[in-house]
Scaffold this motif. Sequence first.
Motif, PDB file in Angstrom:
ATOM      1  N   GLY A  40      45.944  36.980  42.413  1.00 42.07           N
ATOM      2  CA  GLY A  40      45.646  36.740  43.822  1.00 42.07           C
ATOM      3  C   GLY A  40      44.417  35.872  43.996  1.00 42.07           C
ATOM      4  N   CYS A  41      43.389  36.127  43.200  1.00 41.08           N
ATOM      5  CA  CYS A  41      42.168  35.316  43.279  1.00 41.08           C
ATOM      6  C   CYS A  41      42.444  33.860  42.926  1.00 41.08           C
ATOM      7  CB  CYS A  41      41.100  35.881  42.343  1.00 41.08           C
ATOM      8  SG  CYS A  41      40.392  37.449  42.868  1.00 41.08           S
ATOM      9  N   ILE A  42      43.123  33.656  41.801  1.00 36.16           N
ATOM     10  CA  ILE A  42      43.371  32.294  41.327  1.00 36.16           C
ATOM     11  C   ILE A  42      44.333  31.555  42.251  1.00 36.16           C
ATOM     12  CG2 ILE A  42      44.303  30.949  39.414  1.00 36.16           C
ATOM     13  CD1 ILE A  42      43.283  33.259  37.566  1.00 36.16           C
ATOM     14  N   VAL A  56      47.283  42.417  44.908  1.00 36.73           N
ATOM     15  CA  VAL A  56      47.044  40.971  45.002  1.00 36.73           C
ATOM     16  C   VAL A  56      46.166  40.655  46.204  1.00 36.73           C
ATOM     17  CG1 VAL A  56      48.130  38.740  45.406  1.00 36.73           C
ATOM     18  CG2 VAL A  56      49.177  40.355  43.819  1.00 36.73           C
ATOM     19  N   ALA A  57      46.514  41.211  47.367  1.00 37.44           N
ATOM     20  CA  ALA A  57      45.843  40.846  48.613  1.00 37.44           C
ATOM     21  C   ALA A  57      44.436  41.407  48.722  1.00 37.44           C
ATOM     22  CB  ALA A  57      46.679  41.323  49.806  1.00 37.44           C
ATOM     23  N   VAL A  58      44.185  42.571  48.144  1.00 40.26           N
ATOM     24  CA  VAL A  58      42.940  43.283  48.393  1.00 40.26           C
ATOM     25  C   VAL A  58      41.721  42.547  47.836  1.00 40.26           C
ATOM     26  CG1 VAL A  58      42.892  44.696  46.290  1.00 40.26           C
ATOM     27  CG2 VAL A  58      41.964  45.622  48.438  1.00 40.26           C
ATOM     28  N   VAL A  59      41.906  41.673  46.862  1.00 35.95           N
ATOM     29  CA  VAL A  59      40.767  40.982  46.247  1.00 35.95           C
ATOM     30  C   VAL A  59      40.883  39.463  46.349  1.00 35.95           C
ATOM     31  CG1 VAL A  59      41.712  40.816  43.899  1.00 35.95           C
ATOM     32  CG2 VAL A  59      39.237  41.070  44.216  1.00 35.95           C
ATOM     33  N   ALA A  60      42.001  38.960  46.852  1.00 33.60           N
ATOM     34  CA  ALA A  60      42.185  37.508  46.937  1.00 33.60           C
ATOM     35  C   ALA A  60      41.155  36.846  47.852  1.00 33.60           C
ATOM     36  CB  ALA A  60      43.595  37.186  47.443  1.00 33.60           C
ATOM     37  N   ASP A  61      40.615  37.603  48.812  1.00 34.26           N
ATOM     38  CA  ASP A  61      39.644  37.036  49.739  1.00 34.26           C
ATOM     39  C   ASP A  61      38.222  37.042  49.204  1.00 34.26           C
ATOM     40  OD1 ASP A  61      39.676  39.764  49.778  1.00 34.26           O
ATOM     41  OD2 ASP A  61      39.704  39.995  51.944  1.00 34.26           O
ATOM     42  N   SER A  62      37.955  37.810  48.149  1.00 34.86           N
ATOM     43  CA  SER A  62      36.587  37.976  47.672  1.00 34.86           C
ATOM     44  C   SER A  62      35.922  36.658  47.280  1.00 34.86           C
ATOM     45  CB  SER A  62      36.560  38.958  46.499  1.00 34.86           C
ATOM     46  OG  SER A  62      35.229  39.302  46.162  1.00 34.86           O
TER      47      SER A  62
END
Length: 391
Positions: free
Chosen positions: A263-265, A314-320
């Motif tokens: 999710g981050c990448i 995926v979603a919970v850390v993609a915004d970090s």
Amino acid sequence: MTSLLQRYPLPVIVLAQLFGTSLWFSINGVWLSLSAELGLAESDLGRLTLSVQAGFIAGTLALAVTGLADRFGASRIFLISSLLGALANAGFVAGAGVFPLDSLFRFATGLCLAGIYPLGMKLVIAWTPKYAGAALAWLVGMLTLGTALPHLMRGVTSGMPWEWPLFASSCLALLGGLLVFLLGDGPHLPKASGRLPLRQGLSALRLPRFRAVAGGYFGHMWELYAFWTLVPLLIGRELQRLGQGDALIPWLSFAVIGMGAAGCIGGGRISRTLGSEWVARRALMVSGVLCLLYPWMNGLPPALLMAALLVWGVAVVADSPQFSALAAVTAPKETVGSSLAVMNAVGFGLTLPAIWLTSGLWNAWGVWVALLLLPGPVFGLWSLSRGKPEA
């Protein structure tokens, strides 16, 4: 050697970050063999984990209030923090099972991590400012993998002497510190003057756009670590409904949390065309919807709920990383390191009550504790809507 590393600064920083943050959850990774040998309970694991978090919060606050993150070169702070963190992590071997010595060693490890994670973000901005959101996505992706790896290790290393992985993570942290030191501070931030007054790290909070981004990050952090704490419990519930034992819990927990790296990448790649704020908003929306709907889905087939957990992971850390990129853009350029440090300190401080509430009420509420995570995404979206920061 230095010139070779400077040709590929982002891979060097990302690798060093992964090595350095391997100290963060090193105890969790060897917990089965450690607890069996020393007779420790799961409550001791919680105590030691919170000690690391508390140390990290104290360290980031110290960096933010004193302005040390901008007084001295980021690569030097990263190296010293890696060295001291490696020593504290290795020192835990001598103090394991001896309260409060074991907690003090873990607190010291968290304290040193404050010179690794936020300074890694500053180094990314210094070396690759043009696509900061995409670059920071790799950085946070490595941190996410570091969070997931202990669950994998619990599944595959139960027979390994618990001291070995601890010493290995200390060696990796040392290697990471050396790599960053050889790389240097980067050309795209002003040189540290050494004359910044105290409390410079708090100056960015006077800026409305920075406050809006920081508020979004705070809401994100309320949800993130509490969700990661709940993952094994949520998976265990579904496995119990399937009539399965606990052997698959660490493997599936690794999958759910580890998916956050993707999710981050992926979010980083999207941010290059649609912007960091666009990615951050959508990630908050998806995770917020899952906070709200997941408890009401508790009667659906377990396989469907596990699929929902993968999406949530995926979603919970993609915004970090996107919040970090937005903060770096909106903060005063001469205090980027301290501004990121104070944002991290407050954000990680919010993880403590969130973890305490959700884990404490799990036995009484079950899956309904997910509703306690919902205020995080809601507040984050509200805060972003007030500031309109540029991507």
